[in-house]
Design an enzyme around this catalytic site. Structure first.
Site, PDB file in Angstrom:
ATOM      1  N   SER A  81      -4.081   0.873  -2.949  1.00 34.30           N
ATOM      2  CA  SER A  81      -4.269   0.955  -4.404  1.00 34.30           C
ATOM      3  C   SER A  81      -3.396  -0.092  -5.092  1.00 34.30           C
ATOM      4  O   SER A  81      -2.956  -1.052  -4.456  1.00 34.30           O
ATOM      5  CB  SER A  81      -3.953   2.363  -4.899  1.00 34.30           C
ATOM      6  OG  SER A  81      -4.388   2.521  -6.225  1.00 34.30           O
ATOM      7  N   ASN A  82      -3.141   0.063  -6.369  1.00 32.04           N
ATOM      8  CA  ASN A  82      -2.301  -0.892  -7.105  1.00 32.04           C
ATOM      9  C   ASN A  82      -1.496  -0.141  -8.168  1.00 32.04           C
ATOM     10  O   ASN A  82      -1.632   1.076  -8.312  1.00 32.04           O
ATOM     11  CB  ASN A  82      -3.166  -1.994  -7.714  1.00 32.04           C
ATOM     12  CG  ASN A  82      -4.235  -1.421  -8.605  1.00 32.04           C
ATOM     13  OD1 ASN A  82      -3.941  -0.844  -9.657  1.00 32.04           O
ATOM     14  ND2 ASN A  82      -5.492  -1.512  -8.186  1.00 32.04           N
ATOM     15  N   TYR A  83      -0.691  -0.876  -8.923  1.00 32.45           N
ATOM     16  CA  TYR A  83       0.263  -0.244  -9.845  1.00 32.45           C
ATOM     17  C   TYR A  83      -0.329   0.101 -11.218  1.00 32.45           C
ATOM     18  O   TYR A  83       0.405   0.483 -12.120  1.00 32.45           O
ATOM     19  CB  TYR A  83       1.466  -1.163 -10.070  1.00 32.45           C
ATOM     20  CG  TYR A  83       2.327  -1.354  -8.851  1.00 32.45           C
ATOM     21  CD1 TYR A  83       2.961  -0.272  -8.265  1.00 32.45           C
ATOM     22  CD2 TYR A  83       2.509  -2.610  -8.304  1.00 32.45           C
ATOM     23  CE1 TYR A  83       3.769  -0.443  -7.146  1.00 32.45           C
ATOM     24  CE2 TYR A  83       3.311  -2.795  -7.190  1.00 32.45           C
ATOM     25  CZ  TYR A  83       3.942  -1.705  -6.616  1.00 32.45           C
ATOM     26  OH  TYR A  83       4.735  -1.870  -5.521  1.00 32.45           O
TER      27      TYR A  83
END
Ligand code: C5P
Length: 395
Positions: free
Chosen positions: A198-200
C-alpha cells in the site's frame, strides 16, 4: 458570542444578518454578558439569549443539541483565544462550546484578541486545528486594538463577516444538479492473508474535496480506499480495497456523473498471485512478481466525453514536465500537482501546497494552505472549467 471587547459590534452584526434575511439566535458565554447584555441581543434577534445550560429560576433546559440542529450555520463572533482553544480540544464547559460540539452545520469563527495573543503559537495552532476540522476562520483585521496597541487581532468588521456568510450560502447553489465522483485514499493490494502492498495516503485531500463539492450543492460519490476518516455527512460512500475494485466501481459510477476528481493513490502494481495461506519465510531471498493494475484515471479519460476530469500528480522530480504528460495522456481537464519537496505538502498532513496545470497551458501556484482551503481552490477551478464548457453530456 464570547467575552471580548469586540462584543460591542455584535449588536450591529445581528442587525446586518437579519437585514440579509437570516433568522438569528444568539448564544453567549457567561463572560460575554460583561460586554453586552443579553437583553440587547434578545431584542435585536427577537429570541431569548441562552447563556447557561438551564434557567436557574424554573429549571428550563437550554438544549445545545436542538440549537446545533436548528442552525444552517454557526458563527462565533467574537471568538476569544480561550474559546478557540476549547473548540480545538473539545472542552465543553459552557453552553456555547457544547452547541459547537453538537452542531452539524458549517462553523465560522471570527477571532478577536490582542495582537500578541493572536500571534502566539498556541492560538495559531488552535486555528490550524479548527481549519483542519473543516471550520472556517474569518481572519481578523490589522489596526488599532482596545489595548491601544496596533496589530492583527481586531475582529473583522460586521459587514465583512456578513459578506463571508452571504458568499458561502450563494456558493451552495453553484453546483446543484451536478454529480461528482471523488476517488480518495490508498488502495491495498494483498500478498497473502496477512500482508499487503500500500502507500501512505491518508485520504484527507479526497475527503476535503468531497466535503467542499457537497457544500456547494453537488451530489458526491466518494469512492474510497481504507481510511481512518469519517466521510462528510450526506455523501454517498463506496468503500473498496484494491485498485481493481476501485477501477470497476469508478467506471460504473462515472457513467452517471458530470465529473470526477481522481485523488486516490492507486497502486500501480499488484501481486501476480495472492497466496491462500501465509507465506513462510525461507533462508534465500524471495522474489514477488507484480503485475500492472488498471489506470483508473486513464480509463475515465477515454470515456469522459464532455465530463470534467481532474487528476492529481505527486512528483519527486521533473514535477511540471511529468504532471503535464499525465494531464495529456489521461485526457484530464486539469491536474493538481503537489511536490514531495515542499514541506507540509502531500501525504498525511493537514496542509498542502499545489499548482494547478490546465490544458490550455495555464498554471496557477498556490501557497501552503489547509487541505479544505486547497479543496476550495480546486472546486473554484472546476466551476470555471464547467462554465466554459457546453452542457455536460451523460450516457
Ligand atoms: O500516473 P500517476 O499514478 O502518477 O497519476 C496520478 C493520477 O492518476 C491521480 O489522479 C490518480 O488518482 C490517478 N490514478 C488512477 N489509477 C491508477 C493510477 C493513478 O486513477 N491506477
Amino acid at each position: 458570542m464570547t467575552g471580548s471587547i469586540a462584543a460591542y459590534k455584535a449588536a450591529i452584526l445581528v442587525r446586518l444578518l437579519i437585514r440579509a434575511g437570516a433568522e438569528v439566535r444568539v448564544v453567549m458565554t457567561p463572560t460575554a454578558k460583561a460586554f453586552i447584555t443579553p437583553l440587547t441581543l434578545a431584542t435585536l434577534s427577537k429570541s431569548p439569549v441562552p447563556v447557561e445550560f438551564f434557567n436557574p429560576e424554573n429549571g428550563a433546559w437550554n438544549s445545545h443539541v436542538s440549537l446545533g440542529e436548528w442552525a444552517d450555520a454557526l458563527l462565533i463572533a467574537p471568538a476569544t483565544a480561550c474559546t478557540l482553544a476549547k473548540m480545538a480540544t473539545g472542552v465543553a464547559d459552557n453552553l456555547l462550546t457544547t452547541v459547537y460540539l453538537s452542531a452539524k452545520c458549517p462553523v465560522f469563527v471570527a477571532p478577536a484578541m490582542d495582537l500578541d495573543m493572536y500571534a502566539h503559537p498556541t492560538t495559531q495552532y488552535n486555528l490550524d486545528s479548527l481549519k483542519s476540522y473543516g471550520n472556517y476562520v474569518i481572519e481578523p483585521d490589522e489596526g488599532e486594538l482596545a489595548s491601544g496597541l496596533q496589530g492583527k487581532g481586531r475582529m473583522a468588521e460586521p459587514e465583512q463577516i456578513v459578506a463571508t456568510l452571504t458568499q458561502f450560502f450563494d456558493r451552495q447553489a453553484h453546483l446543484s444538479g451536478k454529480t461528482v465522483l471523488v476517488t480518495a485514499g490508498p488502495t491495498i493490494e494483498p500478498i497473502d492473508p496477512v500482508r499487503f502492498i500500500s502507500n501512505y495516503s491518508s485520504g484527507k485531500m479526497g475527503y476535503a474535496l468531497a466535503a467542499e463539492l457537497q457544500q456547494r450543492g453537488a451530489r458526491v460519490i466518494l469512492l474510497t480506499g481504507k481510511c481512518a476518516l469519517t466521510p462528510p455527512a450526506g455523501v454517498q460512500v463506496l468503500e473498496v480495497l484494491t485498485a481493481e475494485e476501485m477501477y470497476h466501481a469508478a467506471c460504473t459510477a462515472f457513467k452517471s456523473c458530470d465529473g470526477a476528481v481522481m485523488c486516490a493513490a492507486v497502486a500501480d502494481y499488484t501481486p501476480q498471485q495472492v497466496a491462500d495461506a501465509k507465506i513462510k519465510k525461507q533462508e534465500e531471498a524471495w522474489t514477488l512478481t507484480l503485475r500492472r493494475t488498471p489506470d483508473i484515471a486513464a480509463a475515465l479519460g477515454e470515456m469522459k466525453g464532455d465530463r470534467l476530469l481532474v487528476g492529481f500528480a505527486l512528483e519527486t522530480d521533473h514535477e511540471q514536465q511529468n504532471a503535464r504528460l499525465k494531464l495529456e495522456r489521461k485526457n484530464m481537464d486539469f491536474i493538481v500537482l503537489n511536490s514531495l519537496r515542499d514541506q507540509g505538502a502531500g501525504f498525511g498532513g493537514d496542509t498542502n501546497k499545489v499548482t494547478l496545470l490546465c490544458r490550455n497551458g495555464d498554471q496557477t501556484d498556490f501557497e501552503m494552505k489547509s487541505k479544505r482551503e486547497v479543496a476550495s481552490d480546486i472546486v473554484d477551478e472546476m466551476e470555471r472549467v464547467w462554465h466554459s464548457k457546453p452542457q455536460a453530456a451523460q450516457s
